[in-house]
Enzyme design. Structure first.
Site, short mmCIF file in Angstrom:
data_model
loop_
_atom_site.label_atom_id
_atom_site.label_comp_id
_atom_site.label_asym_id
_atom_site.label_seq_id
_atom_site.Cartn_x
_atom_site.Cartn_y
_atom_site.Cartn_z
N HIS A 357 13.92 7.01 44.91
CA HIS A 357 14.40 5.81 45.73
C HIS A 357 14.82 4.38 44.63
CE1 HIS A 357 12.91 7.85 49.11
NE2 HIS A 357 11.92 9.29 48.22
N LYS A 536 14.70 -5.95 57.22
CA LYS A 536 13.87 -5.40 55.99
C LYS A 536 13.28 -5.50 55.58
CE LYS A 536 18.58 -5.37 54.96
NZ LYS A 536 19.10 -4.33 54.63
N ARG A 537 12.36 -5.32 54.51
CA ARG A 537 11.24 -6.06 53.64
C ARG A 537 12.35 -7.32 52.63
NH1 ARG A 537 6.03 -3.52 53.08
NH2 ARG A 537 5.61 -5.18 50.70
N LYS A 542 17.61 -7.96 48.26
CA LYS A 542 18.21 -7.31 49.33
C LYS A 542 18.28 -8.90 50.16
CE LYS A 542 14.61 -4.29 50.42
NZ LYS A 542 15.68 -2.57 50.98
N THR A 644 18.60 2.79 54.66
CA THR A 644 18.73 3.50 55.92
C THR A 644 18.28 2.97 57.23
OG1 THR A 644 16.50 3.72 56.02
CG2 THR A 644 17.48 5.65 55.17
N LYS A 648 21.50 3.19 60.62
CA LYS A 648 20.83 3.18 62.18
C LYS A 648 21.06 2.31 63.03
CE LYS A 648 16.38 3.98 60.48
NZ LYS A 648 15.19 3.34 59.58
C1 26Q Z 1 4.45 1.66 43.78
C2 26Q Z 1 3.34 1.54 42.72
C3 26Q Z 1 2.01 0.77 43.46
C4 26Q Z 1 2.02 0.62 44.67
C5 26Q Z 1 3.02 0.39 45.67
C6 26Q Z 1 4.47 1.40 44.91
C7 26Q Z 1 5.55 1.44 45.81
C8 26Q Z 1 5.22 1.91 46.95
C9 26Q Z 1 6.25 1.50 47.50
C10 26Q Z 1 6.65 1.23 45.45
C11 26Q Z 1 7.23 1.13 45.66
C12 26Q Z 1 7.49 1.73 47.59
C13 26Q Z 1 8.79 1.39 48.70
C14 26Q Z 1 10.02 2.08 47.98
C15 26Q Z 1 10.73 1.72 48.67
O1 26Q Z 1 10.98 1.69 50.61
N1 26Q Z 1 11.98 2.57 48.77
C16 26Q Z 1 13.54 2.37 49.28
O2 26Q Z 1 13.37 3.41 49.60
C17 26Q Z 1 14.48 4.43 50.67
C18 26Q Z 1 14.59 5.40 51.29
O3 26Q Z 1 15.40 6.27 50.43
C19 26Q Z 1 16.22 3.72 50.12
O4 26Q Z 1 16.39 3.62 51.43
C20 26Q Z 1 15.55 2.13 50.46
O5 26Q Z 1 16.93 1.87 49.63
C21 26Q Z 1 14.66 2.09 49.24
O6 26Q Z 1 14.24 0.42 48.64
#
Ligand code: 26Q
Length: 806
Positions: A357, A536-537, A542, A644, A648
């Site tokens: 991702h 979004k975050r 972003k 995503t 929407k």
């Molecule tokens: C990693 C290490 C330790 C703790 C947490 C994490 C962690 C947690 C969540 C790293 C990344 C995430 C989330 C990533 C994320 O949401 N990515 C998004 O995924 C979407 C679905 O595929 C995409 O549409 C977005 O572009 C992408 O940013």
């Protein structure tokens, strides 16, 4: 408990009676003492009763037909509220609303009482939730595995504009949708040492705890199939130490319990920055080990030949967070069941597939060999053997998961999967040409693309009933589970009367949101302004600050000429910043400061408002997206894997202003370039520009609007009591600007003015908006799941439960 005889005819029973029954006999309240919470629980149980038989039937069929099952392993499931979703999918709205009316209760109020299950950070977790719903709608035997975090993603509040985090206590009230499964309790070990006896490795962990299952049914459209979301709760192996307690050692007596429970206490609020924290690695192993043991137990109850595993189970790992699944499955097959090592690797690989991702270097998970060796000594050995084998298979020595003293989870995920997928076309191509270049050359068939999608049930039918109603009235109801049929709306866009209805639905949504903003934020906005939304975050890539700079520049321009006929705009922002990510937190504060100044400027506030509600979450998204005119998808090209939210918005008839990044590329291809406001550098242009020293200074020198906007921040116009407050941001923009905010500003400004020009032509604006809805049915997560079924999982759907025959 309802007797089997009573439950057979349950869905014909009167909803009102069911609700009252549960109020009294499950909640233990009568109508005179019931609170809204009691009513919500009673309604939830009444609805849940109607789901359970369908759910059982789906499981029975899966066993009877010996179906292959899909297992979706994810540390995050951002499911949001469940009651309305269940009611919509079970088509019980009329029954429930009718019953509540007779009871003198307000359905909307009951819906609103449910806390969001925020067991995820953002896109990746929400995608997992959409996938669960689509799998159930398609009748695909599947199961989601996650962690039952006691505290989901933190709640965000603003204090003098600054983000403050508070724990989100979603389980503070009983959760109506889960069934506890104490009999599904799995021992999980950590630490200890490995002993070699007769050529066979035995892992003797030093710490143990228990993973206990909680099941939530996920019901598909029309209730024709139901799958399970199984969430693990961490529990102590040995409960409370009574002997210690009796000796008066009260704290120590409770210690092991507290220790174990910590494991499923919190969701890491991390979004793209690797943490390297021991507890996180423990969570990852806990989740993965429990899920794999459960999968193998189920498999072995049906089959006795382990070679059949890849034919009967597909294990999808959602990013690298469960990537320890590779070595763990090898351990279960080789160490515990005596399968030959190479065969075990082959079986594991044929069963597992991995979704990537992100390509952001700081988000790629790695763990120090020391930490992993301490916590998972046997896995560390297996990773080295897997590397060895891979080296022999590919004949190259540098594609190792274990390198430079660290374990690279992306590499591990890649070499232990038969398919690795990206989440949008551009992202998948960038995987091949950058981060996974060498691995891709060694395994040219492994990387595939599965462009993300969103469920049209939650993200159109349920959240936007006005627009959904117009669509159904125009083309019938089949679009709900065949979203490509939204295409049949195209001829309607030539009908002025129909476009007016489309515009009226959108306007009514904007009026609703206007009221919500007034009631919750005490800001009055004009529903006839352009509702321009970025949710979004909060992250530099972003580029919410690009949006803020444009807002400031626009404000200054209005101030220069306040009597001109400006098109009113409302800039809506929403999102959480990672608590330790200082820059993102500064962006939050700046946005609030800008809102404060602009909203109280008597010269301009008629024309321009900034609205930044606290605590953006799934439920707020459901409120905002239907009311959007303009969707901001403005990440630096090459950085957003897919997005995503962008899908929407288009589906709900907003136009996009965006870069050629992630799935924006595919959205633009589908809706047509003329129905999309494109700006900015492409991914290759960004990569090139980075090598030009002083790119941001030059961009600022060349665009007086940008220079003035940055100066205005620098002078403390938005922080008069502390002029230097945004030093970090202004200095970064002027001298570094890795994410190319300055270089893309002028083109963004141009595109925004095109939006202004387009909006004042209502007939053509609504035509473009309606074409967005008509042409984005492809972004249904049903389509995405079908893609995985064909390209990755090699599965077929079961026959759906015949609801009419029941
Ligand atoms: C990693 C290490 C330790 C703790 C947490 C994490 C962690 C947690 C969540 C790293 C990344 C995430 C989330 C990533 C994320 O949401 N990515 C998004 O995924 C979407 C679905 O595929 C995409 O549409 C977005 O572009 C992408 O940013």
């Amino acid at each position: 408990m309802t007797s089997p005889r009573a439950s057979a005819g349950l869905h014909h029973a009167d909803m009102k009676d069911s609700i009252l029954h549960h109020l009294v006999y499950t909640q233990g309240k009568d109508v005179t003492t019931a609170h809204i919470y009691d009513w919500r629980m009673a309604v939830s149980y009444a609805v849940r009763d109607r789901i359970v038989d369908r759910w059982f039937e789906a499981t029975r069929r899966t066993y009877a037909e010996k179906r292959k099952r899909v297992y979706y392993l994810s540390l995050e499931f951002l499911i949001g509220r469940l009651l309305k979703d269940a009611v919509v999918n079970m088509r019980l709205e009329e029954d429930v609303e009718g019953a509540l009316q007779r009871l003198g209760l307000d359905w909307l109020e009951i819906i609103e009482d449910e806390p969001d299950a925020a067991l995820g950070n953002g896109g990746l977790g929400r995608l997992a939730a959409c996938f669960m719903e689509s799998q159930a709608t398609l009748g695909l035997p599947a199961m989601g595995y996650g962690i039952r975090y006691e505290n989901g993603l933190f709640r965000q509040r603003f204090e003098h504009g600054r983000q403050v985090e508070e724990p989100e206590d979603w389980l503070g009230q009983k959760h109506a949708w889960e069934f506890v499964r104490p009999e599904v309790s799995i021992d999980i070990g950590f630490g200890g040492h490995v002993q070699e006896i007769g050529g066979r490795a035995h892992w003797h962990p030093s710490d143990m705890l228990i993973a206990m299952a909680h099941d939530t049914p996920v019901i598909g459209w029309k209730g024709r199939w139901g799958n399970t979301l199984r969430l693990w709760e961490a529990r102590p192996m040995h409960g409370f130490d009574l002997a210690r307690f009796n000796r008066g050692d009260y704290v120590a007596a409770a210690e092991p319990e507290a220790q174990a429970r910590t494991l499923s206490r919190v969701l890491y609020p991390d979004d793209h920055t690797e943490q390297g924290k021991e507890l996180r690695l423990k969570q990852e192993f806990f989740h993965t080990a429990a899920s794999l043991r459960d999968i193998l137990r189920r498999f072995e109850s049906e089959y006795d030949d382990l070679k059949l595993l890849p034919k009967k189970a597909a294990i999808q790992i959602n990013d690298t967070h469960p990537a320890i699944a590779g070595p763990e499955l090898v351990r279960l097959l080789h160490d515990e069941r005596g399968m030959d090592f190479e065969e075990a690797v082959g079986i594991a690989r044929a069963t597992i597939s991995y979704t990537n991702h992100t390509l952001l270097p700081e988000a790629l998970e790695t763990w120090s060999e020391a930490r992993m060796g301490r916590l998972l000594p046997r896995h560390m050995q297996l990773i080295d053997r897997i590397d060895d084998l891979h080296r022999r298979e590919t004949g190259t020595g540098h594609l190792n998961a274990h390198q430079d003293g660290r374990v690279h989870m992306g590499t591990l995920g890649f070499i232990m999967a038969h398919k690795v997928n990206g989440v949008a076309a551009l992202h998948t191509e960038l995987m091949k040409s950058t981060v996974f270049k060498d691995l891709h050359e060694a395994h040219p068939d492994r990387i595939v693309n599965e462009t993300n999608g969103v469920t049209p049930r939650r993200w159109l039918l349920s959240c936007n009933p006005r627009l959904a109603g117009l669509i159904t009235e125009s083309i019938g109801e089949e679009w709900v589970d065949h979203a490509e049929q939204l295409k049949s709306l195209e001829p309607f866009v030539e009908d002025a009367g129909w476009l007016e209805k489309f515009a009226a639905a959108k306007r009514a949504n904007k009026v609703d949101l206007t009221r919500w903003i007034a009631e919750n934020m005490e800001i009055s906005v004009d529903p006839d302004s352009v509702f321009d939304i970025q949710v979004k975050r909060i992250h530099e890539y972003k580029r919410q600050h690009l949006n803020m700079l444009e807002t400031i520049a626009h404000w200054l321009e209005i101030r220069d000429n306040p009597n001109a006929d400006w098109l009113p705009r409302v800039k809506i922002f929403g999102g959480k910043a990672f608590p330790n990510y200082t820059y993102a937190k500064e962006m939050v504060r700046l946005c609030n400061d800008i809102a404060h100044v602009l909203n109280s400027d008597p010269l301009t506030s008629r024309y321009l408002k900034v609205v930044f509600p606290e605590n953006y979450n799934v439920s707020l998204a459901e409120r905002l997206i239907p009311a959007a005119d303009l969707s901001e998808q403005i990440s630096t090209a090459g950085k957003e894997a897919s997005g995503t939210g962008n899908m929407k918005f288009s589906l709900n008839g907003a136009l996009t202003i965006g870069t050629l990044d992630g799935a924006n590329v595919e959205i633009r291809d589908l809706v047509g370039a003329e129905n999309f406001f494109l700006f900015g550098m492409t991914a290759p242009e960004v990569m090139e520009r980075r090598h030009e020293p002083g790119h941001s200074a030059r961009a600022i020198a060349e665009d007086p609007r940008l220079a003035r906007a940055i100066d205005t921040i620098r002078q403390g116009r938005f922080s008069p009591d502390e002029p230097g407050r945004y030093h970090m941001i202004t200095e970064n923009l002027a001298h570094d600007d890795y994410f190319m905010v300055c270089s893309d500003f002028s083109d963004y400004w141009r595109a925004q003015r095109e939006v202004d020009a387009a909006y004042v032509q209502p007939a053509s604006w609504w035509r473009m908006a309606a074409l967005n809805t008509a042409r984005t049915g492809w972004f249904s997560s049903d389509r995405t799941i079908r893609g995985y079924m064909k390209d990755v999982w090699d599965t077929e759907a079961a026959s759906l439960v015949d609801v009419a025959a029941e």
